[in-house]
Design an enzyme around this catalytic site. Structure first.
Site, PDB file in Angstrom:
ATOM      1  N   HIS A  63     -25.003 -30.291 -37.130  1.00 48.95           N
ATOM      2  CA  HIS A  63     -25.401 -30.980 -38.361  1.00 48.95           C
ATOM      3  C   HIS A  63     -24.266 -31.298 -39.340  1.00 48.95           C
ATOM      4  CE1 HIS A  63     -26.234 -27.161 -40.993  1.00 48.95           C
ATOM      5  NE2 HIS A  63     -25.237 -26.964 -40.162  1.00 48.95           N
ATOM      6  N   HIS A  64     -23.027 -30.956 -38.979  1.00 46.79           N
ATOM      7  CA  HIS A  64     -21.915 -31.376 -39.846  1.00 46.79           C
ATOM      8  C   HIS A  64     -21.249 -32.649 -39.322  1.00 46.79           C
ATOM      9  CE1 HIS A  64     -22.444 -27.730 -42.014  1.00 46.79           C
ATOM     10  NE2 HIS A  64     -22.096 -26.963 -41.003  1.00 46.79           N
ATOM     11  N   CYS A  65     -21.699 -33.119 -38.176  1.00 48.32           N
ATOM     12  CA  CYS A  65     -21.092 -34.313 -37.596  1.00 48.32           C
ATOM     13  C   CYS A  65     -21.938 -35.528 -37.959  1.00 48.32           C
ATOM     14  CB  CYS A  65     -21.075 -34.155 -36.080  1.00 48.32           C
ATOM     15  SG  CYS A  65     -20.306 -35.530 -35.240  1.00 48.32           S
TER      16      CYS A  65
END
Ligand SMILES: [Zn+2]
Length: 206
Positions: A14-16
């Site tokens: 979820h940080h990409c």
């Protein structure tokens, strides 16, 4: 979508975002899954991301800024990575926690805001990012949720979504302790015991 639920125990990056990687995340699987569902299922016009990993889900948030068809509920520790102010614009319901928040407060907030979000938006597909880095002792998540609390959290989300007949895809995201895998396994077994999933009828993949 045909089975009503799916669990990918390897996903939840979820940080990409579509443009670049970040925070251990090399590709934007949540964004990609949502685009594929919107493309292939024309009856689906409203998608919700319930992101309960300890970190803000800035990757999918950056991808969906300004999108009215994607509702993001994000519950995260406000004191840790990434603190992405631009990405916060995409969050429809933001719940910021202090470090070392414990079960009672956490589960109350999850219960209230998952219920509120589902009633507000009526999604036709839910992506649940179920990070276990909220567990006590996690040196990156810095929250104090017990193993029992994590199992209860997952049950709250699944029961509210399944009661409404909405297809759900769970990805297990962050979790950086040796005991993490056992907690995920116990939680999936609990979902099966509560008839929220049937281990012979859905899709569990690596
Ligand atoms: Zn995380």
């Amino acid at each position: 979508m045909e089975h009503g639920w799916a669990i990918n125990i390897g996903g939840g990056f979820h940080h990409c975002c579509s443009e670049e990687g970040g925070g251990f995340c090399a590709y934007a699987d949540i964004t990609l899954a949502i685009y594929l569902v919107l493309l292939n299922y024309q009856n689906v016009q409203r998608v919700m991301i319930i992101d309960l990993d300890a970190h803000q889900g800035n990757g999918h948030e950056r991808d969906f800024i300004g999108r009215r068809d994607v509702y993001i509920l994000d519950v995260y520790n406000k004191d840790i990575y990434p603190g992405d102010e631009l990405a916060k614009q995409a969050i429809s319901r933001r719940v910021e926690l202090f470090s070392f928040t414990e079960d009672e407060e956490y589960l109350h907030k999850v219960n209230t805001h998952v219920e509120g979000a589902l009633n507000e938006f009526h999604p036709q597909f839910v992506v649940y990012n179920a990070g276990t880095d909220i567990m006590i002792g996690d040196s990156l998540g810095l929250l104090s949720i017990s193993k029992k609390g994590i199992i209860e959290r997952d049950e709250i989300v699944w029961s509210k979504v399944r009661q409404r007949g909405i297809p759900i895809m769970m990805v297990t995201s962050g979790g950086y302790q040796r005991s993490t895998a056992a907690v995920i396994a116990d939680s999936i077994i609990n979902l099966n015991n509560k008839d929220l999933i049937s281990l012979s009828g859905g899709i569990v993949s690596l």
